[in-house]
Design a protein around this motif. Structure first.
Motif, PDB file in Angstrom:
ATOM      1  N   SER A 168       0.806  -1.227   0.000  1.00  0.00           N
ATOM      2  CA  SER A 168       0.000   0.000   0.000  1.00  0.00           C
ATOM      3  C   SER A 168       0.840   1.277   0.000  1.00  0.00           C
TER       4      SER A 168
ATOM      5  N   ASN B 167       2.844   3.000  -4.036  1.00  0.00           N
ATOM      6  CA  ASN B 167       1.667   3.248  -4.871  1.00  0.00           C
ATOM      7  C   ASN B 167       1.841   4.451  -5.793  1.00  0.00           C
TER       8      ASN B 167
ATOM      9  N   GLY C 167       1.602  -1.141  -5.928  1.00  0.00           N
ATOM     10  CA  GLY C 167       0.469  -0.751  -5.097  1.00  0.00           C
ATOM     11  C   GLY C 167      -0.483   0.240  -5.742  1.00  0.00           C
ATOM     12  N   VAL C 168      -0.215   0.640  -6.983  1.00  0.00           N
ATOM     13  CA  VAL C 168      -1.113   1.585  -7.664  1.00  0.00           C
ATOM     14  C   VAL C 168      -2.454   0.893  -7.913  1.00  0.00           C
TER      15      VAL C 168
ATOM     16  N   THR D 106      -5.150  -3.635  -6.849  1.00  0.00           N
ATOM     17  CA  THR D 106      -3.903  -3.006  -7.293  1.00  0.00           C
ATOM     18  C   THR D 106      -3.347  -3.695  -8.530  1.00  0.00           C
TER      19      THR D 106
END
Lengths: 482, 477
Positions: B90, B93, B110-111, B138
């Motif tokens: 997370s 990201n 994490g994007v 993600t």
């Protein structure tokens, strides 16, 4: 080769499936890359998966390296034999086993000729998309090994996009199935790994192909420009407009001259020729073709022709597909190079090629799949002039250097094979190549399946091209060579 | 739990990047599946360097290491089945690069899937893979599971959109495979890694293709009084070579559940609907939509409705994408299955699922990507009742078996994870599985990366260990 081992092979494939006569073996000494030649110890021609398994099992037991071969049209020496090893020719495994039109799948043996697949399904409105220029003779097995491309791969993708499953004899003789008839199967995508592995992971004995519905219409346009730069600008314009043509091919003046001399395709004599093919629903193709014409005119095209019939279309393509062989008309010898560059680097790379060509005093003709930046420079030379072959090879390799420098690749569709393995370390860092070896170790820990191709040797030393030198650790018995 | 490892992790990553207390760990014992497993440590790396440190520590302490994105996975892929460290992305990201000219983006794992599309929409581009969870899931998780979505039919699954990866190998080496171009020489390692469910390496950077937004989109809703008519429509579209951008089917029961929740305007008295989308140039889209309407009517669609504007279109899709959520209102627990069949077998398979539901005494709803034969039967049950849970799993296994018998597959897009690893022998021979084991062992020889996933656990029988790599062996010697 030991007669005891030959007897074992004979017992598996029969008397007429084994070749040991020196003059007959010479047929197999090279593939389409003719400047590398090695006569193998024997050639076997199995007719079934079981026979392939038997032969491979014998090789595994006796530690005999083997090289699989389709039609031998490859251009990077992928099917080049090993002196102490055998060649397994798959020419007799040439049956189309199943045609499943409802699910658009065809199951073939590796020796089936590429064009035969389309022939088989075209009455039902389907075709097999990958179309290497050698498609009249090259085999599906060879296409799988090299992940072959072709003019229409811009839209339809390479061989790997069209192979869904494989039956493979692993280098220890065991049989596995990779992938299958449905897409995106669970587990690791080993079918994807196998396609393009150039025979280093085993031998495919059955291949499940995807076939594609023929588009409603196909239109082919020919546009003449004063220079490849202008033609290149048109390519960028077409892509920037959001179009994905079925094919965009470019030829320079030297290539045009050769093609004209060979097949009289009626090409205009110009500095840069563009061939654009669109396919799809009629309404869409008409509309886009108008746009393509406009873009070409804006970029300086002084002659634009759209093929008006299937015959006219065939003639246009004949010139392009015969371009390599046509070089024979204007030069006693030539080297076909295969490199990839980002499309945007085209003008700069072409002018660099021109400079190198002038420096070496050798002519370079350019034919390429312009849409995906896949170049095929053809270096022309005369073997009878001492030193010229060497010079030509050097020039061909410098061109690859240009491709890598421009952010491209050392091969687009011909494979690494024997020819380019020393260039792998130009493109890949050591840990990257090591990671590939992990895959190899899983499939072929004994290194028997086409062992000397693709990867630079020796693996344990600094990656230097040239004959193999055992590593000191290997000599000391501390490490073994994979 | 090893206090020493906690200290070392905290030293390497900072105190705020490590969880180890039971009450903190409990949040991470679930994903979107019906499975459950608690990690011993949860860490939040911020960079590739952090991931390398974590990898080295996992090695030193010989504990399992499992990657996790948003935890929306449906097969237990992001659960620490054998304990150890759960590595949560997370904080990694960021979108690292947008290359509009070459239509590529480089992102950290994490994007969030939809965030990438939002970041490139202004340039007329988007990220094509669209799992129903795309608002939350993600890209790293999509890569691990080779996620699909409704538009997979025309655009392919995640694997078709990933061109390069940065990896941390189990020994801690950082490797880059693939790049911005496709079909690079050597083995297709990018293709191998996508869908490997975290068992070969930890991905720390992803290069993806960006797709051009179509000029025109048309969404059709075809309404049927018989399920078979809807499936026959799909079969005929395939035979005619029509490939819409998406072709989804909801059965009558699912429709009613969804309509109650979303109010998308689905006809609640019908037996099934097809939600079909076509995209492309305006002219082409009109022609294609006309042909599709014709096929629908030929197969007795009582109504073919075309979304009049973007709002109506969004509403129809909202119904489809929130369908699982809608089920949550009707049943304490539901089990979303994921199987693939050849499209020609759709009618037979739906009839069989109905039978299985009756035999096991469950209501099974059907919502699926009809165009590529990817089924999502949903079994409603109450997990608090152990007997029901077991019965639901048995019913689900029966469906899977039938899919495989029809020439299909155990999973289309949710992955194998710990949900279906024991079912793999239905599809693969021992030799096939051994080859996969060898590939895994060559990458992950100590078995620390996401253990207990994809391959049947077995009891060591038939296990083949690959020879160790000479290079790493000698360089470490």
């Amino acid at each position: 080769m030991d007669s005891r081992i030959l007897d074992q092979f004979r017992a598996i494939v029969g008397k007429d499936g084994l070749i040991t006569e020196p003059e007959q073996l010479r047929t197999y000494e090279c593939d389409g890359l003719t400047n590398f030649r090695v006569v193998p110890s024997a050639v076997v021609l199995p007719t079934s998966t079981e026979q392939v398994q038997g032969v491979v099992r014998t090789c595994h037991r006796e530690r005999i390296p083997f090289v699989a071969r389709g039609s031998g049209t490859g251009l990077s020496g992928g099917a080049l034999p090993i002196e102490s090893g055998i060649v397994i020719s798959l020419a007799r495994l040439n049956r189309i086993l199943e045609v499943d039109l409802a699910n658009a799948r065809v199951v073939v043996e590796p020796g089936v000729i590429n064009a035969s697949v389309t022939q088989q399904v075209s009455p039902n409105g389907f075709f097999y998309a990958p179309d290497p220029s050698s498609q009249q003779v090259c085999s599906i097995g060879g296409n799988v090994a090299e992940n072959s491309g072709g003019a229409h791969c811009l839209k339809y993708g390479f061989t790997t996009t069209h192979v869904l499953g494989l039956e493979v004899v692993l280098p220890d003789g065991s049989l596995v199935h990779l992938g299958g008839k449905t897409l995106d199967r669970p587990g690791y995508d080993l079918a994807g790994v196998f396609v393009g592995s150039e025979g280093t992971l085993g031998i495919a004995t059955k291949i499940i192909l995807r076939i594609v519905k023929r588009p409603e219409i196909i239109q082919t346009l020919l546009a003449a420009f004063n220079s490849t730069n202008e033609a290149g600008a048109a390519v960028s314009g077409i892509i920037a407009a959001g179009m994905l043509p079925a094919a965009i091919e470019m030829m320079d003046n030297l290539a045009i001259q050769a093609a004209e001399a060979a097949v009289h395709a009626g090409y205009p004599n110009c500095g840069g020729l563009l061939l654009v093919e669109l396919d799809g629903p009629a309404a869409e193709v008409e509309l886009l073709m108008a746009q393509v014409k406009e873009i070409c005119t804006e970029c300086g095209a002084w002659e634009i022709r759209v093929a008006q019939s299937e015959e006219e279309r065939a003639v246009i393509w004949k010139g392009r597909k015969a371009a390599f062989a046509a070089m024979g008309r204007i030069s006693p010898n030539y080297i076909v190079q295969d490199g990839v560059i980002p499309r945007t680097a085209l003008p700069q790379v072409l002018s660099e090629i021109e400079r190198l060509s002038a420096e070496a005093g050798l002519r370079v003709a350019n034919v390429f799949h312009a849409g995906d930046g896949n170049l095929h420079p053809l270096v022309l030379y005369d073997r009878r002039i001492p030193g010229q072959e060497h010079l030509a090879e050097e020039l061909a390799f410098s061109i690859l250097g240009l491709c890598v420098k421009a952010g491209g690749s050392i091969t687009g569709e011909h494979g690494v094979g024997e020819e380019k393995k020393k260039f792998m370390s130009v493109m890949f860092a050591e840990p990257d190549l090591d990671t590939m070896q992990r895959v190899r170790c899983a499939f072929d820990p004994e290194r028997l399946s086409n062992p000397d191709k693709v990867f630079p040797r020796p693996r344990l030393c600094a990656e230097k091209p040239g004959p193999y030198q055992p590593h000191p650790l290997e000599v000391a018995g501390v490490a073994e060579l994979f | 739990m090893d206090k020493k490892l906690v200290r070392e992790l905290e030293q390497a990553l900072g105190k705020d990047a490590v969880l180890w207390k039971t009450e903190d760990l409990m949040l991470y014992e679930y994903d979107g599946s019906v499975e459950q497993a608690r990690p011993e440590y949860v860490v939040f790396p911020r960079s590739t360097r952090d991931v390398v440190q974590i990898m080295l520590l996992a090695n030193r302490f010989q504990v399992p290491l499992v990657g996790r994105g948003a935890g929306t996975g449906l097969s237990g892929g992001a659960l620490a089945r054998h304990g150890g460290i759960l590595l949560v992305f997370s904080r990694m990201n960021r979108i690292l690069e947008l290359d509009f000219e070459n239509q590529r983006a480089v992102v950290q794992p994490g994007v969030v899937n939809l965030d990438l599309t939002r970041a490139v929409e202004h340039a007329g581009l988007y990220f094509a893979p669209d799992p129903s969870s795309q608002k939350a899931c993600t890209i790293g998780g999509n890569v691990a599971e080779n996620a699909g979505g409704p538009h997979t039919l025309a655009y392919g699954v995640t694997a078709n959109h990933v061109t390069g990866l940065e990896l941390v190998l189990p020994e801690g080496d950082v490797v880059r495979i693939g790049g911005k171009v496709t079909d690079s020489p050597g083995y297709d390692l990018t293709g191998l890694l996508v869908g490997s469910e975290g068992t070969l390496a930890i991905v720390t950077e992803v290069t993806v293709k960006l797709t051009r937004l179509p000029e025109a989109v048309k969404t059709l809703l075809a309404v049927y009084d018989a399920v078979d008519d809807a499936t026959e429509t799909v079969a005929e579209m395939t035979a005619r070579g029509i490939t819409p951008a998406a072709c989804e089917m909801l059965d009558g029961w699912m429709l009613r559940a969804v309509e109650d929740f979303v109010h998308a305007g689905f006809p609640t008295d019908s037996a099934a609907v097809l939600l079909i989308e076509v995209e492309g140039l305006r002219e082409g889209v009109e022609a294609q939509a006309d042909e599709i309407s014709e096929v629908c009517r030929l197969h007795h669609a009582r109504e073919v409705r075309v979304a009049r504007d973007a709002r109506e279109r969004d509403l129809l899709w909202k119904g489809r994408k929130n369908a699982f959520g809608a089920i949550g209102r009707l049943s304490p627990t539901y089990y979303v299955q994921d199987g693939v069949i050849p499209r020609t077998k759709l009618p037979a398979t739906l009839r069989r699922i109905d039978e299985i539901g009756k035999t096991y005494g469950f209501r099974i709803g059907n919502i699926f990507h009809a165009g590529d034969g990817n089924l999502h039967p949903i079994i409603l049950f109450d997990a608090r009742d152990k007997e029901q849970f077991d019965r639901a799993v048995a019913a689900s296994n029966e469906i899977m078996k039938f899919c495989v018998e029809m020439g299909g597959a155990l999973t289309g897009e949710h992955g194998v994870g710990m949900e279906k690893n024991e079912l793999m022998p239905l599809m693969f021979s021992e030799a096939d599985l051994n080859l996969m084991r060898r590939v895994r062992d060559c990458f992950n020889p100590a078995g620390l990366l996401n253990p207990g996933k994809i391959l049947p656990l077995g009891k060591g029988c038939g296990e083949i260990r690959a020879r160790p790599l000479p290079v790493s062996a000698t360089s470490r010697a």
